[in-house]
Design an enzyme around this catalytic site. Structure first.
Site, PDB file in Angstrom:
ATOM      1  N   ASN A 101     -29.127   2.752  59.523  1.00 20.60           N
ATOM      2  CA  ASN A 101     -28.347   1.507  59.632  1.00 20.60           C
ATOM      3  C   ASN A 101     -29.338   0.349  59.684  1.00 20.60           C
ATOM      4  O   ASN A 101     -30.546   0.565  59.820  1.00 20.60           O
ATOM      5  CB  ASN A 101     -27.461   1.558  60.893  1.00 20.60           C
ATOM      6  CG  ASN A 101     -28.312   1.708  62.135  1.00 20.60           C
ATOM      7  OD1 ASN A 101     -29.083   0.836  62.480  1.00 20.60           O
ATOM      8  ND2 ASN A 101     -28.195   2.857  62.801  1.00 20.60           N
TER       9      ASN A 101
ATOM     10  N   ASP B  37     -24.880   8.480  64.624  1.00 23.83           N
ATOM     11  CA  ASP B  37     -24.010   9.477  65.255  1.00 23.83           C
ATOM     12  C   ASP B  37     -24.056  10.806  64.510  1.00 23.83           C
ATOM     13  O   ASP B  37     -23.702  11.843  65.058  1.00 23.83           O
ATOM     14  CB  ASP B  37     -22.571   8.962  65.285  1.00 23.83           C
ATOM     15  CG  ASP B  37     -22.414   7.852  66.312  1.00 23.83           C
ATOM     16  OD1 ASP B  37     -23.010   7.982  67.401  1.00 23.83           O
ATOM     17  OD2 ASP B  37     -21.724   6.860  66.021  1.00 23.83           O
TER      18      ASP B  37
ATOM     19  N   LYS C 149     -38.086  16.820  47.501  1.00 24.66           N
ATOM     20  CA  LYS C 149     -37.190  15.750  47.050  1.00 24.66           C
ATOM     21  C   LYS C 149     -36.064  16.341  46.201  1.00 24.66           C
ATOM     22  O   LYS C 149     -36.334  17.150  45.289  1.00 24.66           O
ATOM     23  CB  LYS C 149     -38.008  14.755  46.223  1.00 24.66           C
ATOM     24  CG  LYS C 149     -37.210  13.553  45.792  1.00 24.66           C
ATOM     25  CD  LYS C 149     -38.053  12.606  44.956  1.00 24.66           C
ATOM     26  CE  LYS C 149     -37.159  11.550  44.346  1.00 24.66           C
ATOM     27  NZ  LYS C 149     -37.505  11.194  42.991  1.00 24.66           N
TER      28      LYS C 149
ATOM     29  N   PRO D 241     -26.524  14.281  69.023  1.00 27.97           N
ATOM     30  CA  PRO D 241     -26.203  14.122  70.453  1.00 27.97           C
ATOM     31  C   PRO D 241     -25.927  12.660  70.772  1.00 27.97           C
ATOM     32  O   PRO D 241     -26.506  11.767  70.146  1.00 27.97           O
ATOM     33  CB  PRO D 241     -27.491  14.577  71.147  1.00 27.97           C
ATOM     34  CG  PRO D 241     -28.562  14.486  70.125  1.00 27.97           C
ATOM     35  CD  PRO D 241     -27.909  14.710  68.800  1.00 27.97           C
ATOM     36  N   ASP D 242     -25.021  12.415  71.716  1.00 26.92           N
ATOM     37  CA  ASP D 242     -24.838  11.053  72.241  1.00 26.92           C
ATOM     38  C   ASP D 242     -25.825  10.920  73.405  1.00 26.92           C
ATOM     39  O   ASP D 242     -25.595  11.459  74.497  1.00 26.92           O
ATOM     40  CB  ASP D 242     -23.388  10.832  72.687  1.00 26.92           C
ATOM     41  CG  ASP D 242     -23.146   9.385  73.072  1.00 26.92           C
ATOM     42  OD1 ASP D 242     -24.050   8.772  73.687  1.00 26.92           O
ATOM     43  OD2 ASP D 242     -22.065   8.858  72.761  1.00 26.92           O
TER      44      ASP D 242
ATOM     45  N   LYS E 287     -16.211   2.670  76.284  1.00 26.55           N
ATOM     46  CA  LYS E 287     -17.548   3.287  76.230  1.00 26.55           C
ATOM     47  C   LYS E 287     -18.214   3.226  77.596  1.00 26.55           C
ATOM     48  O   LYS E 287     -18.881   4.174  78.012  1.00 26.55           O
ATOM     49  CB  LYS E 287     -18.432   2.574  75.184  1.00 26.55           C
ATOM     50  CG  LYS E 287     -18.082   2.960  73.750  1.00 26.55           C
ATOM     51  CD  LYS E 287     -18.918   2.206  72.726  1.00 26.55           C
ATOM     52  CE  LYS E 287     -18.354   2.432  71.330  1.00 26.55           C
ATOM     53  NZ  LYS E 287     -18.950   1.575  70.298  1.00 26.55           N
TER      54      LYS E 287
ATOM     55  N   LYS F 114     -19.173   6.785  79.202  1.00 23.79           N
ATOM     56  CA  LYS F 114     -20.603   7.124  79.282  1.00 23.79           C
ATOM     57  C   LYS F 114     -21.166   6.879  80.677  1.00 23.79           C
ATOM     58  O   LYS F 114     -22.373   6.983  80.885  1.00 23.79           O
ATOM     59  CB  LYS F 114     -21.389   6.347  78.214  1.00 23.79           C
ATOM     60  CG  LYS F 114     -20.874   6.613  76.784  1.00 23.79           C
ATOM     61  CD  LYS F 114     -21.811   6.109  75.701  1.00 23.79           C
ATOM     62  CE  LYS F 114     -21.122   6.149  74.340  1.00 23.79           C
ATOM     63  NZ  LYS F 114     -22.038   6.174  73.200  1.00 23.79           N
TER      64      LYS F 114
HETATM   65  N1  CTP Z   1     -25.592   5.837  71.601  1.00 24.27           N
HETATM   66  C1  CTP Z   1     -26.356   6.929  71.917  1.00 24.27           C
HETATM   67  N2  CTP Z   1     -26.324   8.038  71.128  1.00 24.27           N
HETATM   68  C2  CTP Z   1     -25.548   8.068  70.025  1.00 24.27           C
HETATM   69  C3  CTP Z   1     -24.754   6.951  69.702  1.00 24.27           C
HETATM   70  C4  CTP Z   1     -24.814   5.837  70.507  1.00 24.27           C
HETATM   71  O1  CTP Z   1     -27.073   6.909  72.921  1.00 24.27           O
HETATM   72  N3  CTP Z   1     -25.531   9.158  69.280  1.00 24.27           N
HETATM   73  C5  CTP Z   1     -25.627   4.664  72.508  1.00 24.27           C
HETATM   74  C6  CTP Z   1     -26.076   3.382  71.849  1.00 24.27           C
HETATM   75  O2  CTP Z   1     -27.469   3.187  72.030  1.00 24.27           O
HETATM   76  C7  CTP Z   1     -25.290   2.319  72.610  1.00 24.27           C
HETATM   77  C8  CTP Z   1     -24.010   3.036  72.983  1.00 24.27           C
HETATM   78  O3  CTP Z   1     -24.302   4.417  72.924  1.00 24.27           O
HETATM   79  O4  CTP Z   1     -25.928   1.924  73.800  1.00 24.27           O
HETATM   80  C9  CTP Z   1     -22.848   2.720  72.088  1.00 24.27           C
HETATM   81  O5  CTP Z   1     -23.219   2.882  70.750  1.00 24.27           O
HETATM   82  P1  CTP Z   1     -22.205   2.527  69.569  1.00 24.27           P
HETATM   83  O6  CTP Z   1     -22.871   2.822  68.284  1.00 24.27           O
HETATM   84  O7  CTP Z   1     -21.634   1.172  69.810  1.00 24.27           O
HETATM   85  O8  CTP Z   1     -21.011   3.496  69.849  1.00 24.27           O
HETATM   86  P2  CTP Z   1     -20.772   5.032  69.732  1.00 24.27           P
HETATM   87  O9  CTP Z   1     -20.810   5.612  71.099  1.00 24.27           O
HETATM   88  O10 CTP Z   1     -21.684   5.647  68.726  1.00 24.27           O
HETATM   89  O11 CTP Z   1     -19.263   5.068  69.228  1.00 24.27           O
HETATM   90  P3  CTP Z   1     -18.633   4.558  67.816  1.00 24.27           P
HETATM   91  O12 CTP Z   1     -19.699   4.805  66.795  1.00 24.27           O
HETATM   92  O13 CTP Z   1     -17.457   5.427  67.667  1.00 24.27           O
HETATM   93  O14 CTP Z   1     -18.273   3.114  68.000  1.00 24.27           O
END
Ligand code: CTP
Length: 401
Positions: A210, A279, A289, A305-306, A338, A342
């Site tokens: 991104n 994500d 390649k 992982p989140d 969130k 979290k």
């Molecule tokens: N985050 C994380 N790990 C991931 C995705 C997000 O630690 N795999 C953290 C980001 O650093 C941020 C928070 O979670 O502090 C929210 O990230 P965001 O991208 O806004 O949301 P998501 O939890 O990924 O949810 P969505 O994509 O559905 O909006």
């Protein structure tokens, strides 16, 4: 640089070959919004003219203690009083010796005795002169008195020798001045910040990512460090240089970031996840390649992982956990969801559709949500200023827990 805006900085230039670098330093400080008053020793004027530094600072350069014209208007005592910080760059072995002995025989050394402002010295000299016991003893005396020393770099010197003695990077000198002018409200705290995007490769040269620049996370790390914290920054790939005085860890994928964050979070007082973590990642990474075929290519993505949710699940009492929420719709609702899911103390909500907010720009427009349902709306601010406001909220929480 907001921290220096409106401050008066006295820059003392002494007679070493690095005196020419003082011109760039004065320009950098002036451009940061500081008022810069230059004081030059007689020897410094052999290397660079007062005219150059006057043009860059926009103020007459102080050189002569007994210049009646200038003294009646400005006065060395007044110069010493009005300075918020004094920076001696370059500082020769001679001026360090005078400072250590309390000698005041010219404008600069007189001001250095008279000022109560923080004093920063940036030694630059021949390696042997720097290593000499006299110089090292003098530096130790000055450090004991609270003088801040920006140590010289190691490299090839004008005299042809190699070793320590080169004037420190100007960015390091400017950052030291910022730190000297910042109340040390986070001293003794360990702060871990994540920043930037992650890259999730599907072959050796292509990846899912991104447009995060990392600027928000870097600004948070820099500001926490200015406030005296021990800062660890974990960043995905960005074009930004490591912030001074911050321990920086460069990672590529979300799983690498998770590994480093988990280790660092264990004894952190504050963890801020500003990274834009992918994500999903491609299920497979091809060893070579991928070659183009006549058919379409389908890449299956699997969940990453989140990281933040994992840190929230293992949150120790007293640790402050802060997340970001990047949204394009239903900002407050999604962000507060969130925060709850979290297990965060604060969440910084970013409306990516708003001009001046989110990825890539130097400004941000955020709302800070807390556990009690409070929402603080910040105007469009520089990322540096936004970082200050976020850290103010974190500090307030740290005091109340
Ligand atoms: N985050 C994380 N790990 C991931 C995705 C997000 O630690 N795999 C953290 C980001 O650093 C941020 C928070 O979670 O502090 C929210 O990230 P965001 O991208 O806004 O949301 P998501 O939890 O990924 O949810 P969505 O994509 O559905 O909006």
């Amino acid at each position: 640089m907001e921290r220096l805006r409106g401050k008066t900085l006295l820059v003392g230039v002494t007679g070493g070959i690095a005196a020419y670098k003082a011109a760039e330093l004065v320009r950098l400080l002036s451009r940061s919004g500081a008022g810069v008053q230059v004081v030059m020793t007689r020897a410094a004027q052999q290397f660079i003219t007062p005219l150059t530094l006057q043009a860059l600072s926009g103020r007459p350069v102080l050189t002569d203690l007994f210049d009646l014209g200038l003294e009646s208007e400005i006065g060395h005592i007044q110069a010493a009083r009005s300075a918020h910080a004094v920076i001696v760059a370059p500082a020769t072995a001679n001026v360090l010796a005078k400072m250590a002995a309390g000698i005041a025989d010219d404008y600069l050394t007189t001001v250095l005795l008279a000022t109560e402002a923080p004093v920063i010295v940036c030694p630059a000299m021949n390696t042997k002169m720097y290593a000499h016991a006299a110089t090292q003893d003098n530096l130790n005396v000055l450090k004991r008195r609270g003088v801040i020393v920006v140590e010289p770099q190691t490299g090839s010197l004008a005299c042809g020798e190699e070793g320590p003695g080169r004037l420190a990077d100007l960015s390091l000198i400017v950052e030291t001045a910022c730190q000297a002018l910042t109340p040390q409200t986070l001293r003794g705290k360990r702060v871990v910040v994540s920043a930037g995007p992650t890259w999730e490769p599907f072959d050796p040269v292509r990846f899912v990512t991104n447009p995060s620049s990392g600027k928000m996370g870097f600004a948070l790390a820099r500001e926490a460090s200015r406030r005296g914290a021990d800062v660890h920054l974990v960043t995905g790939p960005t074009a930004l240089a490591d912030p001074p005085f911050v321990t920086t860890y460069r990672v590529t994928t979300a799983r690498e970031m998770e590994h480093v964050m988990k280790g660092l979070a264990e004894d952190a007082h504050v963890v801020i996840m500003a990274a834009a973590v992918s994500d999903y990642r491609p299920e497979e990474t091809a060893p070579q390649k991928l070659k183009k075929k006549d058919t379409d290519l389908v890449i299956r993505l699997v969940r990453n992982p989140d990281i933040l949710a994992g840190l929230g699940a293992e949150k120790q009492p007293g640790r402050i956990l802060v997340g970001f929420a990047a949204e394009t719709e239903q900002l407050l609702q999604n962000a507060s969801e969130k925060l709850r899911k979290k297990n965060l103390d604060l969440i910084v909500a970013n409306d990516l559709t708003q001009p001046g907010a989110g990825f890539r720009c130097d400004t941000n427009v955020v709302k800070i949500l807390d556990r009690a349902g409070g929402v603080e709306e910040l105007p469009c601010l520089s990322k540096e200023e936004t970082a200050c406001r976020i850290l103010d909220r974190i500090e307030a929480l740290a005091l109340s827990t």
